[in-house]
Enzyme design. Structure first.
Site, short mmCIF file in Angstrom:
data_model
loop_
_atom_site.label_atom_id
_atom_site.label_comp_id
_atom_site.label_asym_id
_atom_site.label_seq_id
_atom_site.Cartn_x
_atom_site.Cartn_y
_atom_site.Cartn_z
CB CYS A 177 -0.91 0.00 1.22
SG CYS A 177 -1.89 1.50 1.37
CB ILE A 178 1.19 4.06 -2.43
CG1 ILE A 178 2.24 5.16 -2.65
CG2 ILE A 178 -0.22 4.59 -2.47
CD1 ILE A 178 2.24 5.74 -4.04
#
Length: 129
Positions: A78-79
Site C-alpha cells: 500500500c502506497i
C-alpha cells in the site's frame, strides 16, 4: 480456489506474516491461485529491501521475494502505508526528489484499489494480522 491475501502485521512483531507465507505456500502447492498479496499497515515492513535479520533467523523478506519469482506472485504494498513508514520505490523516490529504492525484489507499490480489485476477483479473501 482463488485467494486474495492481506498482511497487516510487522514481520518482527507478529507471526501473522509467516502464517500468511505458509498458507500461500500450501495453497499454491495444492494448485490454488493466489491473485494478490497486499501488504498494509505494519505489513509493509515485509517489503524493505535492506531488512537483514541475523543468519540464524528466517528472512521473511527474502522468502517472499523467492516465492514471488517462483510463482509470479503479485506482492503489492500500500502506497500510503509505505510512505508513512519511509518505504519508497524508485518511481516514488524520483517524484519526491529522493534517491531511494527500498522495495525488495518482487514487491511493488500501488494503491488500495489493487486490494479491492483482488477481493472482487477472488473466491476468498484472507487477512493476516
Amino acid at each position: 480456489m482463488k485467494y486474495a491475501v492481506q498482511v497487516n502485521a510487522s514481520p518482527y512483531a507478529s507471526n501473522a506474516g509467516l502464517n500468511a507465507y505458509r498458507f500461500i505456500q500450501a495453497a499454491l502447492a495444492a494448485e490454488h491461485q493466489v491473485l494478490r498479496v497486499f501488504f498494509y499497515k505494519e505489513g509493509v515492513y515485509h517489503a524493505f529491501r535492506y531488512a537483514n535479520p541475523p543468519e540464524d533467523e528466517f528472512s521473511i523478506t527474502r522468502h517472499w521475494s523467492q516465492l514471488a519469482e517462483q510463482y509470479s506472485l503479485d506482492l503489492v504494498v500500500c502506497i500510503s502505508a509505505a510512505q508513512r513508514r519511509g518505504l519508497l520505490c524508485a518511481d516514488e523516490a524520483v517524484r519526491q526528489g529522493k534517491q531511494d529504492d527500498d522495495t525488495a525484489p518482487g514487491f511493488r507499490i500501488a494503491g488500495l484499489g489493487q486490494w479491492l480489485e483482488a477481493t472482487l476477483l477472488a473466491d476468498r479473501s484472507i487477512v493476516f494480522g
